[in-house]
Design a protein around this motif. Structure first.
Motif, mmCIF file in Angstrom:
data_model
loop_
_atom_site.group_PDB
_atom_site.id
_atom_site.type_symbol
_atom_site.label_atom_id
_atom_site.label_comp_id
_atom_site.label_asym_id
_atom_site.label_seq_id
_atom_site.Cartn_x
_atom_site.Cartn_y
_atom_site.Cartn_z
ATOM 1 N N GLY A 1 8.918 8.629 5.096
ATOM 2 C CA GLY A 1 7.514 8.900 4.794
ATOM 3 C C GLY A 1 6.954 10.062 5.581
ATOM 4 N N LYS A 2 5.622 10.130 5.622
ATOM 5 C CA LYS A 2 4.932 11.212 6.333
ATOM 6 C C LYS A 2 3.736 10.640 7.096
ATOM 7 N N VAL A 3 3.420 11.319 8.193
ATOM 8 C CA VAL A 3 2.254 10.964 8.999
ATOM 9 C C VAL A 3 1.403 12.216 9.162
ATOM 10 N N MET A 4 0.097 12.092 8.912
ATOM 11 C CA MET A 4 -0.816 13.217 9.074
ATOM 12 C C MET A 4 -1.901 12.853 10.073
ATOM 13 N N SER A 5 -2.258 13.808 10.923
ATOM 14 C CA SER A 5 -3.350 13.643 11.871
ATOM 15 C C SER A 5 -4.441 14.660 11.562
ATOM 16 N N TYR B 1 0.830 -1.199 0.000
ATOM 17 C CA TYR B 1 0.000 0.000 0.000
ATOM 18 C C TYR B 1 0.868 1.254 0.000
ATOM 19 N N ASP B 2 0.388 2.264 -0.727
ATOM 20 C CA ASP B 2 1.072 3.557 -0.755
ATOM 21 C C ASP B 2 0.617 4.453 0.387
ATOM 22 N N CYS B 3 -0.622 4.279 0.826
ATOM 23 C CA CYS B 3 -1.185 5.132 1.884
ATOM 24 C C CYS B 3 -2.126 4.299 2.738
ATOM 25 N N VAL B 4 -1.989 4.424 4.057
ATOM 26 C CA VAL B 4 -2.871 3.739 4.999
ATOM 27 C C VAL B 4 -3.614 4.807 5.793
ATOM 28 N N ILE B 5 -4.950 4.698 5.825
ATOM 29 C CA ILE B 5 -5.790 5.672 6.514
ATOM 30 C C ILE B 5 -6.494 4.962 7.670
ATOM 31 N N LEU B 6 -6.272 5.446 8.889
ATOM 32 C CA LEU B 6 -6.774 4.789 10.086
ATOM 33 C C LEU B 6 -7.858 5.633 10.744
ATOM 34 N N GLY B 7 -8.977 5.000 11.069
ATOM 35 C CA GLY B 7 -10.070 5.678 11.740
ATOM 36 C C GLY B 7 -10.041 5.463 13.244
ATOM 37 N N ARG B 8 -11.197 5.277 13.837
ATOM 38 C CA ARG B 8 -11.297 5.096 15.290
ATOM 39 C C ARG B 8 -11.454 3.615 15.652
ATOM 40 N N LEU C 1 0.864 7.635 6.188
ATOM 41 C CA LEU C 1 -0.076 7.206 7.218
ATOM 42 C C LEU C 1 -0.932 8.392 7.617
ATOM 43 N N VAL C 2 -2.263 8.195 7.614
ATOM 44 C CA VAL C 2 -3.203 9.257 7.954
ATOM 45 C C VAL C 2 -4.117 8.775 9.078
ATOM 46 N N PHE C 3 -4.121 9.497 10.206
ATOM 47 C CA PHE C 3 -5.114 9.308 11.257
ATOM 48 C C PHE C 3 -6.204 10.344 10.997
ATOM 49 N N PHE C 4 -7.433 9.915 10.684
ATOM 50 C CA PHE C 4 -8.369 10.904 10.147
ATOM 51 C C PHE C 4 -9.594 11.165 11.012
ATOM 52 N N ARG C 5 -9.614 10.669 12.241
ATOM 53 C CA ARG C 5 -10.758 10.988 13.096
ATOM 54 C C ARG C 5 -10.305 11.240 14.524
#
Length: 309
Positions: free
Chosen positions: A267-271, A133-140, A165-169
């Motif tokens: 890489g990068k991590v976004m919240s 995977y190029d991007c993993v998006i994690l919820g709650r 990696l994206v934490f999106f909630r």
């Protein structure tokens, strides 16, 4: 340095949309310039030319969405990314304590159309599985989906593989020690409700908020619906860059980071501390010209995360 295409445009109330389909025969980063001839009597022609960059790839960006407590945000995000022709989405939803739902999307070699179908997916447990995977998006509710070895695996995925990696909630990993170490912010338990995003100077310059509607991004964002809630933060880590914040009600001098990122290894991590971004996809008829802002936001966020890792 070579002309690609020319279009004639007839202005309709001062505005016209012009498209230039582009195609290259190999991978790489390409530079284009868009130039507009000066109109008779035009006083300032300095903004008649703009340079842009296009990255050509030979496969679609592969995104994994993991959600332990499905919510409107996760459903709208999945559907929006599935509509993006350059993204393939796998989704894992923990519907109940004993029911896991997976959806896999792939492009058919016969007609180049994407097809999504239920699949027996589980959270990747090896580098080989995760590094696809190029991007993993994690919820709650991640403690319902991930195990205690996952934080170390995700850390390697970002730092060594150059994954995104994206934490999106907001905060989502109280029961998983080590996962919060990857995030650019430190969360509190409290939330702010019914607030609007405000872009920082870094956010106004970010490709994530470069919308196509012709308005300055900070002006456009202020016209969008408010968020359901934003998780409060205790602060940002030393390498964090805040792109958007919210102002607590009754406070005019202090802001809370709502969207921030940091580089982590390769890489990068976004919240993203917001719940209710899906509201941006439901706009009244009076805002029809910005109806695709929600899709633009997520499409550009994923591309920017992946392209610069």
């Amino acid at each position: 340095g070579q002309p690609v295409a020319t279009r004639q445009a007839v202005l309709n109330q001062g505005v016209v949309h012009v498209k230039f389909p582009l195609q290259e025969d190999h991978r790489g980063l390409f530079t284009y310039a868009v130039k507009v001839d000066a109109l008779p009597g035009e006083g300032d022609t300095r903004n008649n030319e703009r340079t842009l960059f296009a990255r050509v790839v030979d496969r679609k960006t592969r995104v994994l969405i993991v959600e332990g407590r499905p919510y409107w945000d996760s459903k709208f995000l999945q559907r929006t990314l599935q509509q993006d022709p350059n993204v393939e989405v796998d989704a894992i939803f923990q519907l109940s304590a004993d029911k896991l739902y997976g959806l896999r999307e792939r492009t058919s070699e016969d007609d180049l159309e994407k097809k999504a179908a239920p699949a027996a997916l589980r959270m990747p447990r090896t580098r080989e599985e995760l590094y696809r995977y190029d991007c993993v998006i994690l919820g709650r509710g991640l403690e319902r989906v991930l195990d205690r070895d996952t934080p170390a695996l995700l850390r390697d995925y970002v730092a060594e593989r150059g994954g995104s990696l994206v934490f999106f909630r907001g905060t989502s990993h109280e029961a998983l020690p080590g996962l919060g170490d990857l995030e650019p912010v430190i969360w509190e338990d409290a939330v702010l409700r019914d607030v609007r995003l405000e872009l920082t100077p870094e956010g106004r310059a970010s490709p994530v908020f470069t919308f196509h509607q012709g308005q300055p991004p900070d002006v456009l964002v202020r016209t969008l619906p408010s968020l359901v809630s934003v998780t409060r933060t205790k602060g940002e880590k030393s390498l964090a860059v805040v792109l958007a914040a919210v102002t607590p009600p009754g406070v005019s001098t202090s802001q809370v980071a709502a969207l921030a990122y940091q580089r982590y290894g390769l890489g990068k991590v976004m919240s993203i501390g917001a719940a209710g971004l899906w509201r941006w996809a439901f706009l009244p008829d009076a805002q029809d010209e910005v109806r695709d802002v929600y899709a633009q936001f997520w499409g550009q966020l994923v591309r920017w995360m992946v392209s610069e890792s």
